[in-house]
Design a protein around this motif. Sequence first.
Motif, PDB file in Angstrom:
ATOM      1  N   ALA A 163       0.873  -1.186   0.040  1.00  0.00           N
ATOM      2  CA  ALA A 163       0.183   0.058   0.012  1.00  0.00           C
ATOM      3  C   ALA A 163       0.865   1.103  -0.018  1.00  0.00           C
ATOM      4  O   ALA A 163       0.708   2.130  -0.482  1.00  0.00           O
ATOM      5  CB  ALA A 163      -0.906   0.039   1.196  1.00  0.00           C
ATOM      6  N   ALA A 199       2.236   1.927  -3.663  1.00  0.00           N
ATOM      7  CA  ALA A 199       1.208   2.458  -4.260  1.00  0.00           C
ATOM      8  C   ALA A 199       0.917   3.966  -4.113  1.00  0.00           C
ATOM      9  O   ALA A 199       0.467   4.376  -4.860  1.00  0.00           O
ATOM     10  CB  ALA A 199      -0.301   1.438  -4.115  1.00  0.00           C
ATOM     11  N   GLN A 236      -0.657  -0.720 -10.702  1.00  0.00           N
ATOM     12  CA  GLN A 236      -1.654  -1.667 -10.607  1.00  0.00           C
ATOM     13  C   GLN A 236      -1.250  -2.586  -9.366  1.00  0.00           C
ATOM     14  O   GLN A 236      -0.070  -3.034  -9.387  1.00  0.00           O
ATOM     15  CB  GLN A 236      -1.559  -2.500 -11.877  1.00  0.00           C
ATOM     16  CG  GLN A 236      -2.385  -3.879 -11.862  1.00  0.00           C
ATOM     17  CD  GLN A 236      -3.721  -3.610 -11.906  1.00  0.00           C
ATOM     18  OE1 GLN A 236      -4.386  -3.066 -12.851  1.00  0.00           O
ATOM     19  NE2 GLN A 236      -4.566  -3.812 -10.793  1.00  0.00           N
ATOM     20  N   VAL A 237      -2.070  -2.500  -8.431  1.00  0.00           N
ATOM     21  CA  VAL A 237      -1.903  -3.733  -7.273  1.00  0.00           C
ATOM     22  C   VAL A 237      -2.785  -4.915  -7.297  1.00  0.00           C
ATOM     23  O   VAL A 237      -3.680  -4.983  -7.712  1.00  0.00           O
ATOM     24  CB  VAL A 237      -2.624  -2.813  -5.832  1.00  0.00           C
ATOM     25  CG1 VAL A 237      -2.051  -3.658  -4.706  1.00  0.00           C
ATOM     26  CG2 VAL A 237      -1.536  -1.487  -5.791  1.00  0.00           C
ATOM     27  N   LEU A 279      -6.033  -4.628   1.682  1.00  0.00           N
ATOM     28  CA  LEU A 279      -5.550  -3.919   0.593  1.00  0.00           C
ATOM     29  C   LEU A 279      -6.213  -3.535  -0.386  1.00  0.00           C
ATOM     30  O   LEU A 279      -6.303  -2.113  -0.914  1.00  0.00           O
ATOM     31  CB  LEU A 279      -4.691  -4.884   0.020  1.00  0.00           C
ATOM     32  CG  LEU A 279      -3.527  -4.399  -1.296  1.00  0.00           C
ATOM     33  CD1 LEU A 279      -2.563  -3.430  -0.562  1.00  0.00           C
ATOM     34  CD2 LEU A 279      -2.611  -5.427  -1.795  1.00  0.00           C
ATOM     35  N   ALA A 280      -7.401  -4.120  -0.734  1.00  0.00           N
ATOM     36  CA  ALA A 280      -8.584  -3.558  -1.514  1.00  0.00           C
ATOM     37  C   ALA A 280      -9.042  -2.157  -1.173  1.00  0.00           C
ATOM     38  O   ALA A 280      -9.513  -1.248  -1.955  1.00  0.00           O
ATOM     39  CB  ALA A 280      -9.610  -4.311  -2.066  1.00  0.00           C
ATOM     40  N   CYS A 306      -6.561   0.555  -1.445  1.00  0.00           N
ATOM     41  CA  CYS A 306      -6.471   1.059  -2.733  1.00  0.00           C
ATOM     42  C   CYS A 306      -7.623   1.814  -3.147  1.00  0.00           C
ATOM     43  O   CYS A 306      -7.509   2.831  -3.831  1.00  0.00           O
ATOM     44  CB  CYS A 306      -6.461  -0.077  -3.678  1.00  0.00           C
ATOM     45  SG  CYS A 306      -4.486  -0.913  -3.469  1.00  0.00           S
ATOM     46  N   ARG A 307      -8.714   1.548  -2.597  1.00  0.00           N
ATOM     47  CA  ARG A 307     -10.036   2.472  -2.913  1.00  0.00           C
ATOM     48  C   ARG A 307      -9.729   4.011  -2.397  1.00  0.00           C
ATOM     49  O   ARG A 307     -10.169   4.849  -3.187  1.00  0.00           O
ATOM     50  CB  ARG A 307     -11.304   1.985  -2.206  1.00  0.00           C
ATOM     51  CG  ARG A 307     -11.767   0.665  -3.145  1.00  0.00           C
ATOM     52  CD  ARG A 307     -13.230   0.336  -2.890  1.00  0.00           C
ATOM     53  NE  ARG A 307     -13.278  -0.186  -1.425  1.00  0.00           N
ATOM     54  CZ  ARG A 307     -13.230  -1.520  -1.083  1.00  0.00           C
ATOM     55  NH1 ARG A 307     -12.880  -2.360  -1.762  1.00  0.00           N
ATOM     56  NH2 ARG A 307     -13.238  -1.591   0.227  1.00  0.00           N
ATOM     57  N   SER A 345      -7.655   5.517  -4.794  1.00  0.00           N
ATOM     58  CA  SER A 345      -8.016   5.440  -6.184  1.00  0.00           C
ATOM     59  C   SER A 345      -7.106   4.651  -7.175  1.00  0.00           C
ATOM     60  O   SER A 345      -6.785   5.098  -8.511  1.00  0.00           O
ATOM     61  CB  SER A 345      -8.348   6.819  -6.817  1.00  0.00           C
ATOM     62  OG  SER A 345      -9.364   7.406  -6.294  1.00  0.00           O
ATOM     63  N   ALA A 346      -6.463   3.699  -6.436  1.00  0.00           N
ATOM     64  CA  ALA A 346      -5.376   2.854  -7.131  1.00  0.00           C
ATOM     65  C   ALA A 346      -6.166   1.485  -7.566  1.00  0.00           C
ATOM     66  O   ALA A 346      -6.632   0.872  -6.765  1.00  0.00           O
ATOM     67  CB  ALA A 346      -4.306   2.368  -6.286  1.00  0.00           C
ATOM     68  N   PHE A 356      -6.942  -2.183  -8.392  1.00  0.00           N
ATOM     69  CA  PHE A 356      -6.764  -3.545  -7.300  1.00  0.00           C
ATOM     70  C   PHE A 356      -7.377  -4.402  -8.110  1.00  0.00           C
ATOM     71  O   PHE A 356      -8.427  -4.429  -8.487  1.00  0.00           O
ATOM     72  CB  PHE A 356      -7.060  -3.109  -6.144  1.00  0.00           C
ATOM     73  CG  PHE A 356      -6.905  -4.587  -5.424  1.00  0.00           C
ATOM     74  CD1 PHE A 356      -6.077  -4.832  -4.550  1.00  0.00           C
ATOM     75  CD2 PHE A 356      -8.138  -5.360  -5.116  1.00  0.00           C
ATOM     76  CE1 PHE A 356      -5.770  -6.138  -3.808  1.00  0.00           C
ATOM     77  CE2 PHE A 356      -7.918  -6.217  -4.197  1.00  0.00           C
ATOM     78  CZ  PHE A 356      -6.797  -6.883  -3.624  1.00  0.00           C
TER      79      PHE A 356
END
Length: 357
Positions: free
Chosen positions: A158, A161, A172-173, A187-188, A191-192, A195-196, A198
Amino acid sequence: MRLKTFQAATMTEAMDLVRQSLGDEAIIVSTFTHRNGAGVEITAAIEQQSEDDFATPEAQALRYGQGNGRLFVPEDDFAPQDEQHVGDLILGALNWHGVPGRVAERLTQAALRVGLDDPVGALAEALDETYRFPGLSTDNRPLILIGPPGSGKTVVAAKIAARCVIERRAVQVVSTDVSRAAAGEQLAALCRVMSAPFIEAVDARELHHVVGETAETSKLIVDTAGINLHDAAERKALKALIQASGAEPVAVLAAGTDAMEAGELAAQAVALGARRYVATRLDAARRLGALVAAADLGGLAFADASASAFIGKGFERCDALMLAHRLLADPDARSAVDPETDMQYFSPKPAALKAAE
């Protein structure tokens, strides 16, 4: 780096909050407009400056690339009694941290050859001569994070990212951790917020497909499940993921663990293709012998270090000077050798003394 989310009725009001809290140098990471006129939400970031509060003013002023190429320049009046004091202090501190005996003796001798009356500078020179400190690459080279369970791979993924998002680089994770129920949810969720992109991959074949669909301009970060690196079957499964990803394996190891165990884990990671490692939990561990053992016994180079579970704080640059600071920072480490009796001892914290009464 520091991430913070602001909510307001309008975009203008939210931007005002960002400037008031983080200043004009803040970078907008993401914006979100709620439905039905419920307001807006902005996530912004700003680089944090770390303070070497345990470093001497002389040490703070000397960094890489200065003087004659060394980290420090020895004083002309370095005397034998200073050498004895520097050697005792460094060896005592390394022993206190649990650095393996032979490694501690070798580093101490290397530090004494530097010819400095500053223990931090002498140890930094010895570390710089002995180990490699390349850091984490800032290019688009794909990375796959490997290590034992609980070492902090998800937080490291994270943070990498977040660095890409702040630098406005595509990322891209991918998570391959399907060993635990809802293992990828943490992790999701992170990422949200950033705004990455996943995605999860359940096996090597699916991971290979995901890698093929990832744009070459995106930084690929693969988070794997924690495994027993001593188990041949688990290593084989992890090796299949590494080959499917085509990414550089980077080990993630936690500070505070047994030094010899960390050295053996590092050696197993090297056998899987790892050349660098990220040290984690520097904020929660006092004894850092595992960090030295991973580099010495395992042969791994130092990448960046994580000193906080807070994603927005990012990484701490791990170089020889930073490591020397931390090895000599704790008052107990610095007093590990009594100059009067020349005997090594462990000095407990006040809380430990109170508990013993």
